[in-house]
Design a protein around this motif. Structure first.
Motif, PDB file in Angstrom:
ATOM      1  N   MET A   1       0.841  -1.201   0.000  1.00 14.26           N
ATOM      2  CA  MET A   1       0.000   0.000   0.000  1.00 14.26           C
ATOM      3  C   MET A   1       0.875   1.249   0.000  1.00 14.26           C
ATOM      4  N   ASP A   2       0.476   2.230  -0.797  1.00  8.91           N
ATOM      5  CA  ASP A   2       1.262   3.460  -0.793  1.00  8.91           C
ATOM      6  C   ASP A   2       0.408   4.723  -0.848  1.00  8.91           C
ATOM      7  N   SER A   3      -0.918   4.590  -0.845  1.00  6.34           N
ATOM      8  CA  SER A   3      -1.780   5.773  -0.824  1.00  6.34           C
ATOM      9  C   SER A   3      -2.822   5.614   0.266  1.00  6.34           C
ATOM     10  N   ALA A   4      -3.124   6.729   0.937  1.00 10.25           N
ATOM     11  CA  ALA A   4      -4.048   6.675   2.073  1.00 10.25           C
ATOM     12  C   ALA A   4      -4.989   7.862   2.058  1.00 10.25           C
ATOM     13  N   LEU A   5      -6.220   7.609   2.440  1.00 11.85           N
ATOM     14  CA  LEU A   5      -7.208   8.660   2.676  1.00 11.85           C
ATOM     15  C   LEU A   5      -7.462   8.691   4.180  1.00 11.85           C
ATOM     16  N   VAL A   6      -7.262   9.850   4.783  1.00  8.87           N
ATOM     17  CA  VAL A   6      -7.509  10.014   6.211  1.00  8.87           C
ATOM     18  C   VAL A   6      -8.738  10.889   6.376  1.00  8.87           C
ATOM     19  N   ILE A   7      -9.799  10.306   6.932  1.00  4.05           N
ATOM     20  CA  ILE A   7     -11.018  11.065   7.195  1.00  4.05           C
ATOM     21  C   ILE A   7     -10.848  11.712   8.562  1.00  4.05           C
ATOM     22  N   GLY A   8     -10.722  13.022   8.582  1.00  4.26           N
ATOM     23  CA  GLY A   8     -10.178  13.738   9.725  1.00  4.26           C
ATOM     24  C   GLY A   8      -8.702  13.921   9.412  1.00  4.26           C
ATOM     25  N   GLY A   9      -7.904  14.354  10.375  1.00  2.00           N
ATOM     26  CA  GLY A   9      -6.480  14.383  10.097  1.00  2.00           C
ATOM     27  C   GLY A   9      -5.795  15.696  10.368  1.00  2.00           C
ATOM     28  N   THR A  10      -6.508  16.660  10.947  1.00  2.00           N
ATOM     29  CA  THR A  10      -5.876  17.955  11.190  1.00  2.00           C
ATOM     30  C   THR A  10      -5.804  18.326  12.663  1.00  2.00           C
ATOM     31  N   ARG A  11      -6.393  17.487  13.544  1.00  2.00           N
ATOM     32  CA  ARG A  11      -6.517  17.935  14.930  1.00  2.00           C
ATOM     33  C   ARG A  11      -5.597  17.205  15.908  1.00  2.00           C
ATOM     34  N   PHE A  12      -5.775  15.893  16.103  1.00  2.00           N
ATOM     35  CA  PHE A  12      -5.003  15.207  17.138  1.00  2.00           C
ATOM     36  C   PHE A  12      -4.521  13.846  16.639  1.00  2.00           C
ATOM     37  N   ILE A  13      -5.324  12.800  16.825  1.00  2.00           N
ATOM     38  CA  ILE A  13      -4.895  11.476  16.369  1.00  2.00           C
ATOM     39  C   ILE A  13      -4.637  11.491  14.869  1.00  2.00           C
ATOM     40  N   GLY A  14      -5.566  12.058  14.111  1.00  2.00           N
ATOM     41  CA  GLY A  14      -5.418  12.090  12.666  1.00  2.00           C
ATOM     42  C   GLY A  14      -4.189  12.855  12.219  1.00  2.00           C
ATOM     43  N   ARG A  15      -3.871  13.917  12.921  1.00  2.00           N
ATOM     44  CA  ARG A  15      -2.687  14.723  12.581  1.00  2.00           C
ATOM     45  C   ARG A  15      -1.411  13.893  12.739  1.00  2.00           C
ATOM     46  N   HIS A  16      -1.309  13.157  13.828  1.00  2.00           N
ATOM     47  CA  HIS A  16      -0.145  12.305  14.041  1.00  2.00           C
ATOM     48  C   HIS A  16      -0.129  11.126  13.066  1.00  2.00           C
ATOM     49  N   LEU A  17      -1.321  10.650  12.704  1.00  2.00           N
ATOM     50  CA  LEU A  17      -1.398   9.570  11.717  1.00  2.00           C
ATOM     51  C   LEU A  17      -0.834  10.023  10.378  1.00  2.00           C
ATOM     52  N   VAL A  18      -1.210  11.220   9.953  1.00  2.00           N
ATOM     53  CA  VAL A  18      -0.693  11.733   8.685  1.00  2.00           C
ATOM     54  C   VAL A  18       0.828  11.807   8.725  1.00  2.00           C
ATOM     55  N   GLU A  19       1.384  12.300   9.831  1.00  2.00           N
ATOM     56  CA  GLU A  19       2.836  12.393   9.957  1.00  2.00           C
ATOM     57  C   GLU A  19       3.485  11.014   9.888  1.00  2.00           C
ATOM     58  N   ASP A  20       2.861  10.028  10.544  1.00  2.00           N
ATOM     59  CA  ASP A  20       3.398   8.671  10.507  1.00  2.00           C
ATOM     60  C   ASP A  20       3.339   8.094   9.092  1.00  2.00           C
ATOM     61  N   LEU A  21       2.247   8.313   8.405  1.00  2.00           N
ATOM     62  CA  LEU A  21       2.110   7.806   7.041  1.00  2.00           C
ATOM     63  C   LEU A  21       3.149   8.437   6.116  1.00  2.00           C
ATOM     64  N   LEU A  22       3.380   9.736   6.272  1.00  2.00           N
ATOM     65  CA  LEU A  22       4.372  10.413   5.448  1.00  2.00           C
ATOM     66  C   LEU A  22       5.762   9.854   5.706  1.00  2.00           C
ATOM     67  N   GLU A  23       6.051   9.560   6.980  1.00  2.00           N
ATOM     68  CA  GLU A  23       7.352   8.989   7.325  1.00  2.00           C
ATOM     69  C   GLU A  23       7.548   7.612   6.695  1.00  2.00           C
ATOM     70  N   HIS A  24       6.420   6.956   6.360  1.00  2.00           N
ATOM     71  CA  HIS A  24       6.507   5.630   5.745  1.00  2.00           C
ATOM     72  C   HIS A  24       6.145   5.679   4.261  1.00  2.00           C
ATOM     73  N   ASP A  25       6.348   6.868   3.664  1.00  2.00           N
ATOM     74  CA  ASP A  25       6.292   7.065   2.207  1.00  2.00           C
ATOM     75  C   ASP A  25       4.915   6.847   1.593  1.00  2.00           C
ATOM     76  N   TYR A  26       3.860   7.102   2.356  1.00  2.00           N
ATOM     77  CA  TYR A  26       2.514   7.072   1.791  1.00  2.00           C
ATOM     78  C   TYR A  26       2.198   8.418   1.135  1.00  2.00           C
ATOM     79  N   ARG A  27       1.409   8.373   0.084  1.00  2.00           N
ATOM     80  CA  ARG A  27       0.769   9.577  -0.439  1.00  2.00           C
ATOM     81  C   ARG A  27      -0.546   9.735   0.325  1.00  2.00           C
ATOM     82  N   VAL A  28      -0.761  10.912   0.871  1.00  2.00           N
ATOM     83  CA  VAL A  28      -1.886  11.100   1.787  1.00  2.00           C
ATOM     84  C   VAL A  28      -2.858  12.151   1.265  1.00  2.00           C
ATOM     85  N   THR A  29      -4.143  11.841   1.390  1.00  2.00           N
ATOM     86  CA  THR A  29      -5.204  12.806   1.125  1.00  2.00           C
ATOM     87  C   THR A  29      -6.055  12.938   2.380  1.00  2.00           C
ATOM     88  N   LEU A  30      -6.341  14.182   2.767  1.00  2.00           N
ATOM     89  CA  LEU A  30      -7.220  14.442   3.903  1.00  2.00           C
ATOM     90  C   LEU A  30      -8.627  14.705   3.409  1.00  2.00           C
TER      91      LEU A  30
END
Length: 329
Positions: A1-30
């Motif tokens: 897997m290399d692409s992710a959709l995060v529903i939410g993602g700007t406040r707390f858990i989702g924000r840290h999730l996006v950072e973790d996904l980026l560190e593992h080379d995912y393309r991310v959409t909020l």
């Protein structure tokens, strides 16, 4: 897997999730409503779709335009939301729902996935928005995940207890950090041995990714600090991070009554221990952050912010009355 959709993602858990996904080379959409500041607005690795996740057309549009490998649902609070999402994203490689340890409906130590019963949920509770029905709704959302898996969707749930760390808008831990930062003598409810499972937010983020990559369809995974500490031990961790010395004064119901305070008025206090087994998640190769490092980062974030958690616990004037009574005993 290399692409992710995060529903939410700007406040707390989702924000840290996006950072973790980026560190593992995912393309991310909020996918967010756009009502909060987007911390990734200048990061060209993160795309943003603005819309309300309760609008079916918005989800369908996201599914067709993004075509994500993995979907992480951080802001579903009603069973109908999960049923719709698992239907819309049925063809994705993974759908991971952020549930809660509050979904468990029986007090036992520890609470285990597939063994400890979940809360029931009536039709009326499933559409309610009150705190009182939160656990019921989370449990029913989990059952929607399980039902989707039975229909062939690779859907899974992750259940955290109390989450703490940088960007924590609940400010529950901030209340304690603020107390230790400002005072050299604080009240500790009970005898200090209260045990309530907590989890560092970066560990929730990594758990969500690990479950998406390695989890089994139709399963729920508890996530929590692998090493548990009592309330007083948590206070000691905070004091160490602040490099300060604080006198803790224990107060039971009788002493707290002098300040018109009850045990449960204190954030992170829980009369009966709340402990989640995390063995199932650890078996996937997930690891938690050492508590000292997690607390250091949480304290650093607190000191850089204007958070004080003041609305979460007793005010200092009331506590001073309790401390005064204890001095006379």
């Amino acid at each position: 897997m290399d692409s992710a959709l995060v529903i939410g993602g700007t406040r707390f858990i989702g924000r840290h999730l996006v950072e973790d996904l980026l560190e593992h080379d995912y393309r991310v959409t909020l996918l967010t409503r756009g009502t909060r500041e987007n911390p990734f607005v200048d990061d060209d690795r993160v795309a943003h779709i603005e819309g309300d996740r309760t609008n079916d057309a918005v989800l369908e549009s996201a599914a067709s335009t993004v075509d994500p490998d993995a979907v992480f649902d951080c802001v579903a609070y009603h069973p109908a939301d999960v049923r719709t999402a698992t239907d819309v994203f049925a063809d994705c490689e993974a759908y991971v729902y952020v549930s809660s340890g509050a979904a468990y409906g029986r007090e036992e130590i520890p609470k285990r996935e597939g063994e400890t019963p979940l809360h029931p949920c009536t039709a009326e509770q499933s559409t309610d928005d009150s705190v009182e029905t939160y656990g019921n709704r989370k449990a029913e959302c989990d059952r929607a995940v399980f039902a989707a898996a039975e229909s062939g969707v690779r859907a899974m749930a992750v259940r955290p207890p109390i989450v703490y760390g940088p960007h924590d808008y609940t400010e529950r831990l901030d209340w304690w950090i603020d107390r230790l930062h400002r005072f050299d003598r604080i009240v500790v409810p009970g005898d200090g041995t209260n045990l309530r499972h907590r989890v560092y937010v970066e560990d929730v983020a990594s758990a969500l990714r690990v479950v998406a990559e390695r989890g089994a369809a139709g399963e729920a995974y508890n996530v929590g600090d692998r090493r548990l500490v009592t309330l007083e031990e948590m206070i000691e961790l905070i004091a160490d991070s602040l490099d300060t010395a604080v006198e803790t004064v224990h107060a039971g119901p009788r002493e707290l009554a002098a300040g018109d305070i009850e045990l449960d008025d204190y954030p992170l206090y829980r009369t009966y221990p709340h402990v989640l087994s995390t063995a199932k998640l650890a078996a996937l190769g997930w690891e938690s952050t050492p508590l000292e490092a997690a607390m250091d980062r949480s304290v650093e974030s607190h000191l850089e912010s204007d958070r004080d958690g003041d609305e979460n616990g007793p005010d200092r004037v009331a506590e001073e009355r309790v401390l005064g009574i204890l001095e006379t005993l």
